[in-house]
Motif scaffolding. Structure first.
Motif, PDB file in Angstrom:
ATOM      1  N   TYR A  37      20.587 -19.200  82.614  1.00 54.66           N
ATOM      2  CA  TYR A  37      19.274 -18.559  82.557  1.00 54.66           C
ATOM      3  C   TYR A  37      19.389 -17.080  82.904  1.00 54.66           C
ATOM      4  O   TYR A  37      18.773 -16.230  82.263  1.00 54.66           O
ATOM      5  CB  TYR A  37      18.287 -19.251  83.505  1.00 54.66           C
ATOM      6  N   GLY A  38      20.202 -16.778  83.918  1.00 55.61           N
ATOM      7  CA  GLY A  38      20.412 -15.381  84.304  1.00 55.61           C
ATOM      8  C   GLY A  38      21.043 -14.594  83.172  1.00 55.61           C
ATOM      9  O   GLY A  38      20.619 -13.473  82.860  1.00 55.61           O
ATOM     10  N   ILE A  75      23.300 -24.037  84.921  1.00 51.76           N
ATOM     11  CA  ILE A  75      22.033 -23.783  84.213  1.00 51.76           C
ATOM     12  C   ILE A  75      21.392 -22.508  84.737  1.00 51.76           C
ATOM     13  O   ILE A  75      20.915 -21.667  83.959  1.00 51.76           O
ATOM     14  CB  ILE A  75      21.086 -24.991  84.358  1.00 51.76           C
ATOM     15  N   GLU A  76      21.400 -22.345  86.054  1.00 46.46           N
ATOM     16  CA  GLU A  76      20.830 -21.136  86.661  1.00 46.46           C
ATOM     17  C   GLU A  76      21.583 -19.904  86.179  1.00 46.46           C
ATOM     18  O   GLU A  76      20.973 -18.882  85.856  1.00 46.46           O
ATOM     19  CB  GLU A  76      20.906 -21.257  88.196  1.00 46.46           C
ATOM     20  N   GLN A  77      22.919 -20.002  86.120  1.00 45.43           N
ATOM     21  CA  GLN A  77      23.727 -18.880  85.643  1.00 45.43           C
ATOM     22  C   GLN A  77      23.393 -18.573  84.185  1.00 45.43           C
ATOM     23  O   GLN A  77      23.255 -17.408  83.805  1.00 45.43           O
ATOM     24  CB  GLN A  77      25.211 -19.206  85.790  1.00 45.43           C
ATOM     25  N   GLU A  80      23.284 -27.692  87.859  1.00 46.50           N
ATOM     26  CA  GLU A  80      22.129 -26.851  88.172  1.00 46.50           C
ATOM     27  C   GLU A  80      22.559 -25.402  88.349  1.00 46.50           C
ATOM     28  O   GLU A  80      21.881 -24.485  87.883  1.00 46.50           O
ATOM     29  CB  GLU A  80      21.418 -27.370  89.423  1.00 46.50           C
ATOM     30  N   ALA A  81      23.708 -25.189  89.011  1.00 41.74           N
ATOM     31  CA  ALA A  81      24.220 -23.829  89.186  1.00 41.74           C
ATOM     32  C   ALA A  81      24.568 -23.216  87.833  1.00 41.74           C
ATOM     33  O   ALA A  81      24.266 -22.043  87.571  1.00 41.74           O
ATOM     34  CB  ALA A  81      25.433 -23.840  90.106  1.00 41.74           C
ATOM     35  N   ASP A  85      24.642 -30.691  91.244  1.00 42.94           N
ATOM     36  CA  ASP A  85      24.575 -29.355  91.838  1.00 42.94           C
ATOM     37  C   ASP A  85      25.312 -28.339  90.974  1.00 42.94           C
ATOM     38  O   ASP A  85      24.820 -27.228  90.743  1.00 42.94           O
ATOM     39  CB  ASP A  85      25.162 -29.370  93.255  1.00 42.94           C
TER      40      ASP A  85
END
Length: 168
Positions: free
Chosen positions: A99-100, A95-97, A92-93, A89
């Motif tokens: 990408y942002g 990675i999401e950050q 993933e967070a 988790d």
């Protein structure tokens, strides 16, 4: 009464004697009294039962130990699974950050490239204007230089003419 070699041997055993007889087919039959060795057999059986009970207790203890170990492994596995899930988790967070952030950086890069392109265009226009002005000023300078030269020549000629008149 009983008949035959086996029956006679069994009867003899009741009298406490070990007998051996041969059957009509030639087979030997040995028979001992039923109580002979009963004490040794009973002691052997008691020893076997005692050993089996000890083995059973030992195995029961091992089974309990294995069950406890299994339960501990289940707890560990559950804890590891939870920790792994938490790590996943978190990754993933992250990675999401990222990408942002990458999207934001791309937007900023696009804006910077657009601004750079505008600045380059303005510089080319400014260079063109400056070159035209330099060209115009160069022509004006050359024209003024030529006019000055003509004026100077005339002045020199006039001064000479004045000097000649003064000499006369």
């Amino acid at each position: 009464a009983a008949q035959g070699p086996r029956a006679r041997a069994d009867m003899a055993n009741l009298n406490g004697k070990t007998t051996e007889t041969t059957t009509p087919t030639g087979r030997r039959v040995t028979s001992s009294p039923p109580w002979k060795g009963a004490d040794e057999t009973a002691e052997l059986l008691r020893s076997v039962v005692k050993r089996l009970r000890s083995d059973q207790a030992s195995l029961s203890s091992e089974v309990l130990d294995l069950r406890a170990e299994r339960d501990a492994l289940r707890v560990q596995t559950t804890a590891r699974a939870a920790a792994t899930e938490a790590e996943v988790d978190a990754l993933e967070a992250a990675i999401e950050q990222l990408y942002g952030e990458r999207t934001e950086l791309r937007r900023e890069l696009d804006e910077a490239q657009k601004h750079d392109s505008q600045l380059r265009s303005e510089m080319r226009q400014s260079d063109a204007v400056a070159s035209a002005r330099i060209e115009r000023l160069t022509l004006e300078r050359d024209a003024l230089g030529a006019t000055l030269l003509e004026e100077r020549k005339r002045q020199v000629l006039n001064d000479r003419a004045d000097d000649e008149q003064d000499d006369d």
